[in-house]
Structures are given as structure tokens and as C-alpha cells.
Scaffold this motif. Sequence first.
Motif, PDB file in Angstrom:
ATOM      1  N   PHE A 226      -7.432   4.074   3.739  1.00 44.61           N
ATOM      2  CA  PHE A 226      -9.209   4.293   4.301  1.00 44.61           C
ATOM      3  C   PHE A 226      -9.390   4.593   5.960  1.00 44.61           C
ATOM      4  N   TYR A 227      -8.438   4.401   6.267  1.00 45.02           N
ATOM      5  CA  TYR A 227      -7.959   4.679   8.333  1.00 45.02           C
ATOM      6  C   TYR A 227      -7.791   6.303   7.856  1.00 45.02           C
ATOM      7  N   LEU A 228      -7.144   6.841   6.499  1.00 43.37           N
ATOM      8  CA  LEU A 228      -6.564   8.338   6.817  1.00 43.37           C
ATOM      9  C   LEU A 228      -8.125   8.958   6.433  1.00 43.37           C
ATOM     10  N   VAL A 229      -8.955   8.476   5.406  1.00 46.09           N
ATOM     11  CA  VAL A 229      -9.643   8.781   4.510  1.00 46.09           C
ATOM     12  C   VAL A 229     -11.347   9.288   5.818  1.00 46.09           C
ATOM     13  N   LEU A 230     -11.656   8.411   6.425  1.00 49.98           N
ATOM     14  CA  LEU A 230     -12.237   8.083   7.759  1.00 49.98           C
ATOM     15  C   LEU A 230     -11.706   8.743   8.989  1.00 49.98           C
ATOM     16  N   ARG A 231     -10.385   9.246   8.674  1.00 46.90           N
ATOM     17  CA  ARG A 231     -10.093   9.966   9.939  1.00 46.90           C
ATOM     18  C   ARG A 231     -10.089  11.097   9.037  1.00 46.90           C
ATOM     19  N   GLY A 232      -9.523  11.555   8.027  1.00 45.80           N
ATOM     20  CA  GLY A 232     -10.365  12.761   7.863  1.00 45.80           C
ATOM     21  C   GLY A 232     -11.467  13.628   7.075  1.00 45.80           C
ATOM     22  N   LEU A 233     -12.596  12.353   7.754  1.00 46.12           N
ATOM     23  CA  LEU A 233     -13.726  12.807   7.626  1.00 46.12           C
ATOM     24  C   LEU A 233     -13.939  12.966   8.750  1.00 46.12           C
ATOM     25  N   VAL A 234     -13.605  12.728   9.995  1.00 44.10           N
ATOM     26  CA  VAL A 234     -13.454  13.047  11.414  1.00 44.10           C
ATOM     27  C   VAL A 234     -13.883  14.321  12.258  1.00 44.10           C
ATOM     28  N   ILE A 235     -11.523  14.354  11.502  1.00 45.11           N
ATOM     29  CA  ILE A 235     -11.601  15.788  12.127  1.00 45.11           C
ATOM     30  C   ILE A 235     -13.188  17.028  11.270  1.00 45.11           C
TER      31      ILE A 235
ATOM     32  N   ILE B 152     -17.123   1.508  13.508  1.00 41.38           N
ATOM     33  CA  ILE B 152     -16.325   2.587  14.631  1.00 41.38           C
ATOM     34  C   ILE B 152     -17.458   4.334  13.836  1.00 41.38           C
ATOM     35  N   TYR B 153     -17.288   4.089  12.385  1.00 39.31           N
ATOM     36  CA  TYR B 153     -17.473   5.518  12.317  1.00 39.31           C
ATOM     37  C   TYR B 153     -19.298   5.321  11.420  1.00 39.31           C
ATOM     38  N   ALA B 154     -19.609   3.765  11.124  1.00 39.81           N
ATOM     39  CA  ALA B 154     -21.093   4.361  10.769  1.00 39.81           C
ATOM     40  C   ALA B 154     -21.344   4.122  12.327  1.00 39.81           C
ATOM     41  N   ALA B 155     -20.936   4.052  13.094  1.00 43.61           N
ATOM     42  CA  ALA B 155     -22.165   4.146  14.367  1.00 43.61           C
ATOM     43  C   ALA B 155     -21.786   5.740  15.447  1.00 43.61           C
ATOM     44  N   GLU B 156     -20.746   5.907  15.163  1.00 45.15           N
ATOM     45  CA  GLU B 156     -20.473   7.571  15.714  1.00 45.15           C
ATOM     46  C   GLU B 156     -20.708   8.213  15.522  1.00 45.15           C
ATOM     47  N   ILE B 157     -20.881   8.348  13.997  1.00 46.28           N
ATOM     48  CA  ILE B 157     -20.544   9.873  13.098  1.00 46.28           C
ATOM     49  C   ILE B 157     -21.551   9.729  12.460  1.00 46.28           C
ATOM     50  N   LEU B 158     -21.589   8.223  11.111  1.00 41.40           N
ATOM     51  CA  LEU B 158     -23.690   8.870  10.374  1.00 41.40           C
ATOM     52  C   LEU B 158     -24.504   8.140  11.832  1.00 41.40           C
ATOM     53  N   GLY B 159     -24.026   7.242  12.790  1.00 45.77           N
ATOM     54  CA  GLY B 159     -25.716   6.857  13.125  1.00 45.77           C
ATOM     55  C   GLY B 159     -25.617   8.067  14.535  1.00 45.77           C
ATOM     56  N   GLU B 160     -24.819   8.682  14.990  1.00 40.95           N
ATOM     57  CA  GLU B 160     -25.094   9.346  16.408  1.00 40.95           C
ATOM     58  C   GLU B 160     -25.444  11.017  15.846  1.00 40.95           C
ATOM     59  N   VAL B 161     -24.125  11.283  14.901  1.00 40.12           N
ATOM     60  CA  VAL B 161     -23.753  12.671  14.938  1.00 40.12           C
ATOM     61  C   VAL B 161     -25.131  13.142  14.045  1.00 40.12           C
ATOM     62  N   ASP B 162     -25.230  12.575  12.776  1.00 40.90           N
ATOM     63  CA  ASP B 162     -25.573  12.468  11.784  1.00 40.90           C
ATOM     64  C   ASP B 162     -27.069  12.260  11.627  1.00 40.90           C
ATOM     65  N   HIS B 163     -27.568  11.180  12.858  1.00 42.41           N
ATOM     66  CA  HIS B 163     -28.475  11.154  13.048  1.00 42.41           C
ATOM     67  C   HIS B 163     -29.200   9.979  11.943  1.00 42.41           C
ATOM     68  N   TYR B 164     -28.267   8.801  11.352  1.00 41.37           N
ATOM     69  CA  TYR B 164     -28.744   7.686  10.696  1.00 41.37           C
ATOM     70  C   TYR B 164     -29.319   6.769  11.027  1.00 41.37           C
ATOM     71  N   TYR B 165     -29.679   6.562  12.640  1.00 41.02           N
ATOM     72  CA  TYR B 165     -30.141   6.013  13.932  1.00 41.02           C
ATOM     73  C   TYR B 165     -31.727   6.216  13.230  1.00 41.02           C
ATOM     74  N   VAL B 166     -32.173   7.063  12.991  1.00 45.34           N
ATOM     75  CA  VAL B 166     -32.989   7.548  13.226  1.00 45.34           C
ATOM     76  C   VAL B 166     -33.998   8.123  11.718  1.00 45.34           C
ATOM     77  N   ILE B 167     -32.770   8.778  10.826  1.00 45.08           N
ATOM     78  CA  ILE B 167     -33.188   8.459   9.553  1.00 45.08           C
ATOM     79  C   ILE B 167     -33.661   7.443   8.319  1.00 45.08           C
ATOM     80  N   ILE B 168     -32.567   6.706   8.300  1.00 46.11           N
ATOM     81  CA  ILE B 168     -32.577   5.292   7.588  1.00 46.11           C
ATOM     82  C   ILE B 168     -32.768   4.036   8.887  1.00 46.11           C
ATOM     83  N   PRO B 169     -34.135   3.636   7.985  1.00 46.90           N
ATOM     84  CA  PRO B 169     -34.653   2.276   8.949  1.00 46.90           C
ATOM     85  C   PRO B 169     -33.510   1.372   8.824  1.00 46.90           C
TER      86      PRO B 169
END
Length: 268
Positions: free
Chosen positions: A23-32, A83-100
Motif C-alpha cells: 500500500f505504501y509503495l502504491v501511494l508513493r508511486g502515485l505521488v511520484i 497523507i495522500y488524501a489530504a495533500e495529493i487528493l485534497g490540495e493538488v487535485d482539489h478534492y476539498y472543493v470538488i467533493i463536499p
Amino acid sequence: MKILDYKNSLVNSYKQNKRTFIFYLVLRGLVILTLIRRIFTRNYESAAICVLSLLLFLLPAFLQKQMKIEFPPLFQAIIFGFIYAAEILGEVDHYYVIIPGWDTMLHTINGFLCAAIGFSLIYLLNRGSKHFNLSPFYLTLVAFCFSMTVGVIWEFFEFTMDQFFALDMQKDFIVQKIGSVTLDPNNSGMPFVIRDITDTVINTADGKTYAVNGGYLDIGIIDTMKDLMVNLVGAVVFSIVGYSTLKFSKKSAIADNLMIKPVDKSED
């Protein structure tokens, strides 16, 4: 600390739980991949967030090595996912705005995790000291207060960033009713209530006009209180689990998988 130490710590995690390591390797790969994509699009702010996320992924290994503690595999997996949900999905992919509700979900999890961390740290101190003996209730209360303190400090951070850099970390809400003592035409000190607000017009000193459709723009207060309330929910949930485990000496799969443990010296 040498990079080899991180590698050894991750290898140990692999030996303990293969699924967590994968799971760690998959998330790390997605971040890269996200980092590479953002660099090519010259979105360097998002690229910096990706780099920060990669560093945060190493934090559990760093803490385990430095503090001689062990994070349960499930706890590590939740941290990586958070970390992935907050930083990558939330900040980078703007889930904070897109997904209520995305921000609400993460703050609830944060309250739960911080209570688990506070509970574990105080429990380790309580168990390892001859002169320090807390009752289950007091230990749980300290863990609860630890979680809420972390939540409040984070809201202080968001407020500071908004005030100095206008980042809007405390997200705005459109409301249709407000009560204000300042707007009372009689200056009686009583709240003047305005209902059924349909739009707000903002005029600036340079002659520009901005319209807020749908109501009045609340700046941060509702978001802050909502975040603290759901943080409270998460903290209460784990506090109940932790207290029940200590008070009644019952085995709890949740507590066992989320409580930090001292490193078994026999494994060194």
C-alpha cells in the motif's frame, strides 16, 4: 540519520505486514507520477506539495527509529492514506472543493488518530514509570485533550495562513441569515438579525464591485467550528475504545491495531 536506516525500517514493515508495505509503495508511486505531471505543467506549488508528501511518508519510519517505538501496520496504512488524501487528493487535485465533505471526513479521522497517538504515548509513559500511575479515566482524558489541542493548533495555523497570505484554508460558506450587533441601527447591543439574504455586493476603494450570489459570505467561522466538532467526534470515539480496553481489561482489535508499542528489544 542515514537513508539506509529508513530503508531498514521499511523492510521491517514489509516483514511485519506485506499489505501495508505494498500500500505504501502504491501511494508513493502515485505521488511520484503526480509530481512528474505537475513539473511538466509547471505547477511548482503542487510539485512542492508532492515533495512534502514523500517526506511525510518517511515520518513513521523516522519516529520508529528515533523513539524506539513501533507503529502497528494498520496504523501506518491509515497514516499513509491520510497523507495522500489530504495533500495529493485534497490540495493538488482539489478534492476539498470538488467533493463536499472531504475536509470533514479528514478532520474526523484526524481527531481519531490524534487521540490514538496521545493515548498511546501517555499509556507508554504510565506503564514504564514507577512514580507515574494514571487511572484509565484520567489517561483517556489526557488523550482526548491531546487530540483536541492538535485540532485547535491546526485551526490557528489555517487562520494565520489566511490572514497573512490569503490562502483561504478556512473555507468560506454562503449563508442566508446572519445576526450582528454591529449592524443594529439603534446601537442597543442586541443582535440585529437579517434573514433570507439573496446576494451580497462588495465595493472596494478602487471602485471595483464583487457580487456574492446566494447569500452572505461567511469567512472561516463555520468551517473552523465544523472542523473542531468533527475532530471532537473522532476523539470521543477513540477515547471510548481506549477507556473500555483499560477499564474492563478487554481485548480490542481496534486498540491493538492503533496503539503505538515499544520496540521489542529482542528483535534488535
